[in-house]
Design an enzyme around this catalytic site. Structure first.
Site, PDB file in Angstrom:
ATOM      1  N   HIS A   1       4.893  -7.307  -0.136  1.00  0.00           N
ATOM      2  CA  HIS A   1       4.539  -8.604  -0.714  1.00  0.00           C
ATOM      3  C   HIS A   1       5.166  -8.789  -2.089  1.00  0.00           C
ATOM      4  O   HIS A   1       5.675  -7.842  -2.689  1.00  0.00           O
ATOM      5  CB  HIS A   1       3.016  -8.719  -0.798  1.00  0.00           C
ATOM      6  CG  HIS A   1       2.331  -8.736   0.533  1.00  0.00           C
ATOM      7  ND1 HIS A   1       1.717  -9.857   1.049  1.00  0.00           N
ATOM      8  CD2 HIS A   1       2.183  -7.764   1.474  1.00  0.00           C
ATOM      9  CE1 HIS A   1       1.202  -9.573   2.251  1.00  0.00           C
ATOM     10  NE2 HIS A   1       1.479  -8.303   2.515  1.00  0.00           N
TER      11      HIS A   1
ATOM     12  N   SER B   1       8.823   3.068   4.849  1.00  0.00           N
ATOM     13  CA  SER B   1       9.844   3.556   3.940  1.00  0.00           C
ATOM     14  C   SER B   1       9.422   3.339   2.499  1.00  0.00           C
ATOM     15  O   SER B   1       8.310   3.669   2.130  1.00  0.00           O
ATOM     16  CB  SER B   1      11.192   2.910   4.208  1.00  0.00           C
ATOM     17  OG  SER B   1      12.193   3.568   3.476  1.00  0.00           O
TER      18      SER B   1
ATOM     19  N   ASP C   1       0.859  -1.174   0.000  1.00  0.00           N
ATOM     20  CA  ASP C   1       0.000   0.000   0.000  1.00  0.00           C
ATOM     21  C   ASP C   1       0.899   1.229   0.000  1.00  0.00           C
ATOM     22  O   ASP C   1       1.916   1.257   0.709  1.00  0.00           O
ATOM     23  CB  ASP C   1      -0.856   0.048   1.272  1.00  0.00           C
ATOM     24  CG  ASP C   1      -1.990  -0.965   1.271  1.00  0.00           C
ATOM     25  OD1 ASP C   1      -2.024  -1.837   0.384  1.00  0.00           O
ATOM     26  OD2 ASP C   1      -2.824  -0.889   2.192  1.00  0.00           O
TER      27      ASP C   1
END
Length: 283
Positions: free
Chosen positions: A152, A250, A96
């Protein structure tokens, strides 16, 4: 930009070079890992209020039940909240966040922001490992403090190497990206390299100021040593599987070889993305 705004920006940039980045990040890390009830409750509640964290999509919706701020920050999402595009040809967002930049790597140079770039060789930290990406494709995804902070797999592959690259810990927001040359190739980072059906793929987890740590499924939480550390692996990971996580957020940089894939045309700098969303496709 007004004089006051420019002055604030310049002070912000200069201050990052003056503060003891690593020491500050380690202190923040200790606070974030604390399981003291008073400390964790105060920090979690303050953070939740400041950034408007939505716990309705988290597996654990009660902020008071997290054992530490780190556990709260790296919280898992409920099943079904993020759906991984299941097309065999799709490449998905690893996290995200927002697209910082994406596009073509030109003779080893990756565009960072307004007149700034960095070399893929410096990003990877090893000329031989960087070579396959010299004229390939890249996407840089910035995870803000309010985002879900697990990273992911953008495409299925076999993890073959991880390379810890020591470095500085500048902030990685847009202001810093526009003003610190070679930002993502200067900060501390963990390079993850894969064999895939599309050839070589890299996912680089880039640290930042007050980021309390980086963790991968292969290495566990990274313990900074101040030197390059290369590890060999043979770990198969499917598209959408968890690769790692940031303790205080980050940036993730995704790299592919030349003529293997293309990014979807609607994505550009500052586009908001969610983990599992189709970001590109194989050619």
């Amino acid at each position: 930009m007004s004089f006051t705004s420019r002055l604030k920006k310049d002070l912000f940039i200069k201050a990052q070079s003056l503060v003891p980045q690593h020491q500050l990040s380690r202190v923040v890390g200790k606070v974030a890992a604390s399981e003291n009830v008073v400390v964790r409750t105060a920090v979690i509640q303050a953070f939740k209020a400041k950034y408007g964290i939505d716990l309705s999509i988290a597996q654990q919706g009660d902020a008071l039940k997290y054992k530490s701020f780190n556990e709260f920050f790296t919280r898992a999402l409920k099943d079904g909240v993020r759906v991984v595009d299941d097309s065999a040809t799709s490449i998905v967002s690893p996290a995200d966040g927002a697209i910082s930049q994406l596009g073509t790597i030109n003779d080893g140079d990756i565009f960072q922001a307004k007149g700034q770039s960095f070399s893929v060789e410096k990003l990877i930290g090893d000329p031989q490992l960087a070579e396959p990406f010299k004229n390939g494709q890249f996407a840089t995804v910035y995870l803000s403090p309010r985002d879900y902070h697990r990273v992911h797999m953008p495409f299925s592959g076999t993890l073959t190497e991880t390379l810890y690259v020591p470095g500085e810990l500048f902030s990685v927001n847009q202001v810093t990206a526009e003003n610190i040359p070679g930002l993502f190739a200067r900060n501390e980072r963990m390079v993850c390299l894969f064999d895939t059906e599309l050839g070589r793929m890299a996912v680089v987890l880039v640290g930042a100021m007050i980021v309390a740590g980086i963790e991968t499924v292969a290495t566990g939480k990274v313990k900074p040593t101040g030197r390059l550390e290369l590890e060999q692996h043979q770990m198969k990971l499917e598209k959408g599987a968890e690769l790692g996580r940031f303790y205080l957020g980050s940036t993730a940089v995704v790299l592919f070889e030349k003529d293997k894939m293309a990014w979807e045309k609607q994505f550009k700098a500052n586009s908001v993305v969610v983990m599992g969303e189709k970001l590109g496709h194989s050619l």
